[in-house]
Design a protein around this motif. Structure first.
Motif, PDB file in Angstrom:
ATOM      1  N   HIS A   6       0.828  -1.207   0.000  1.00  0.00           N
ATOM      2  CA  HIS A   6       0.000   0.000   0.000  1.00  0.00           C
ATOM      3  C   HIS A   6       0.866   1.263   0.000  1.00  0.00           C
ATOM      4  O   HIS A   6       0.520   2.260  -0.635  1.00  0.00           O
ATOM      5  CB  HIS A   6      -0.948  -0.010   1.198  1.00  0.00           C
ATOM      6  N   SER A  36      -8.281   3.728   3.283  1.00  0.00           N
ATOM      7  CA  SER A  36      -8.062   2.670   4.265  1.00  0.00           C
ATOM      8  C   SER A  36      -8.875   1.442   3.880  1.00  0.00           C
ATOM      9  O   SER A  36      -9.725   1.493   2.978  1.00  0.00           O
ATOM     10  CB  SER A  36      -8.449   3.155   5.655  1.00  0.00           C
ATOM     11  N   SER A  69       2.621  -0.847   5.662  1.00  0.00           N
ATOM     12  CA  SER A  69       1.430  -1.682   5.549  1.00  0.00           C
ATOM     13  C   SER A  69       1.863  -3.146   5.525  1.00  0.00           C
ATOM     14  O   SER A  69       2.905  -3.499   4.977  1.00  0.00           O
ATOM     15  CB  SER A  69       0.643  -1.331   4.286  1.00  0.00           C
ATOM     16  N   TYR A  91      -3.765  -0.159   4.395  1.00  0.00           N
ATOM     17  CA  TYR A  91      -3.790   0.271   5.790  1.00  0.00           C
ATOM     18  C   TYR A  91      -5.208   0.122   6.334  1.00  0.00           C
ATOM     19  O   TYR A  91      -6.177   0.526   5.679  1.00  0.00           O
ATOM     20  CB  TYR A  91      -3.354   1.731   5.917  1.00  0.00           C
TER      21      TYR A  91
END
Length: 416
Positions: A198, A343, A294, A300
């Motif tokens: 990520h 997220s 991540s 995340y």
């Protein structure tokens, strides 16, 4: 009754499903629950069962060997499918292991072995007594944080070093069981994985799960797979192929190797290959958290959250990437981040699933990945995600509906 509610809370429990079962679900037909007909076996058949069943473990294969099988119950496949999906929706267990997808794609077929189970995180489908040493490359180190350019040459160089290191570990490991030692030295299986995917996508200005991100992910993991395999081919020239490799032709005609580029396949035919398997995506939950990126290939969970795990309970985690990103791009602030700062819960479950399937194409073992779904997600929607994963070639899957467990590893609040 649940005698000990904490029992096995740190493990993922999965149900193994066959292609025949998934076909019966799709076609809404019945499914036979079958097992060897032990009550009616002759003494010789019973002795054969005691000696061989643990090596075979598949009722279809056992029947093909000529042993009697009993249908204990015939059920509507969708009734079982509904029950599995109901439990997954409301308790986050079980996950699903698509064993025929795993066996269709394992290189172990080339030397007469098969996948019988996975380790508890699901990323390593294994034959009997197989072991695998794992390593993870931090992908956030392979992108220019200012320009967003992905540093493919640097990535290739690191993969070459890591594969060599992991191959050396095989010889330097003290094996507890002789069966493990024989299997490890015979198939020389390694599992090169990643963390920080990520982070790489954020610096590359790609929104996780978007078509552009999937294109980037596809190219990154193709590079990882090709480089790892070419390194193993080089190692075979120096040190010899893994001992279980009896037919190079059979090896390049497994499901996974059929998808590999021709120059890799031709390299195996010409020089052999040092390792039977090379790639896996482990969770890297503790190690990724320690490094500050991540974990695995997950997005995340949030950019500020609390984590319970090996490092302690309710540890506050503030993602370092936010401060680093703002230092490099001062036009942004914590309250004004670009839209590719998403997220896990911002993504649709489909975006999670499609990322997993895209990467699975380039992974010869498997992937630890959670498909996050929002509160209120229905049983039918969970089923649709599992079916999407199955049809797109995943070897397993876990759908986690937010709030479906009494306690969870990642939370946005620190209350007990």
């Amino acid at each position: 009754d649940v005698v000990s509610p904490d029992f096995l809370t740190g493990a993922n429990i999965s149900v193994t499903l066959t292609q025949e079962f998934m076909d019966a679900v799709e076609n809404d037909t019945t499914f036979d629950l079958r097992y060897p007909d032990l009550e009616n076996y002759t003494p010789q058949q019973k002795a054969d069962y005691d000696a061989k069943w643990h090596d075979i473990g598949d009722v279809r294969e056992w029947e093909a060997l000529g042993y009697p099988i009993k249908v204990y119950r015939t059920v509507r496949a969708r009734d079982i499918w509904d029950l599995i999906s109901f439990c997954a929706t409301y308790s986050a267990e079980p996950g699903i292991f698509f064993i025929d997808n795993a066996n269709e794609d394992t290189n172990a077929k080339a030397y007469g072995q098969k996948v019988v189970a996975t380790n508890h995180c699901g990323e390593q489908p294994l034959a009997h007594y197989s072991v695998c040493n794992l390593a993870a490359i931090n992908l956030s180190n392979f992108v220019d944080k200012k320009t967003g350019e992905i540093l493919y040459d640097k990535l290739k160089e690191t993969i070459q070093i890591t594969v060599r290191m992991q191959d050396n570990v095989i010889d330097d490991t003290p094996y507890f069981l002789e069966a493990n030692r024989k299997q490890a030295l015979g198939e020389r299986r390694i599992g090169l994985g990643v963390m920080g995917l990520h982070d790489l996508l954020i610096y590359a200005k790609k929104r996780y799960g978007s078509p552009e991100a999937l294109d980037t992910v596809d190219r990154v993991f193709q590079t990882i797979a090709e480089t790892a395999y070419l390194t193993s081919i080089e190692l075979a020239q120096e040190k010899g192929s893994f001992p279980f490799l009896t037919s190079r032709e059979a090896f390049i005609n497994t499901g996974f190797m059929k998808r590999m580029p021709e120059h890799v396949r031709n390299g195996v035919i010409k020089h052999g290959i040092r390792n039977s398997h090379l790639l896996t995506i482990a969770p890297t939950g503790s190690t990724g958290t320690m490094v500050g990126v991540s974990t695995g290939l997950e997005p995340y969970f949030s950019f500020s959250y609390f984590r319970s795990g090996r490092l302690g309970k309710f540890i506050e985690v503030n993602a370092a990437i936010v401060d680093t990103f703002i230092e490099i791009h001062p036009e942004y602030s914590k309250d004004n981040l670009p839209d590719y700062f998403v997220s896990a819960m911002d993504l649709s479950p489909e975006e999670h699933a499609d990322t997993q399937s895209t990467i699975q194409r380039w992974i010869d073992s498997s992937i630890s990945k959670t498909v996050n779904a929002p509160k209120g997600y229905s049983v039918k929607q969970v089923q649709n995600i599992y079916e999407r994963l199955y049809k797109n070639g995943a070897k397993g899957g876990t759908v986690y509906v937010d709030g479906s467990r009494d306690s969870q590893v990642l939370t946005l609040k620190s209350e007990e």
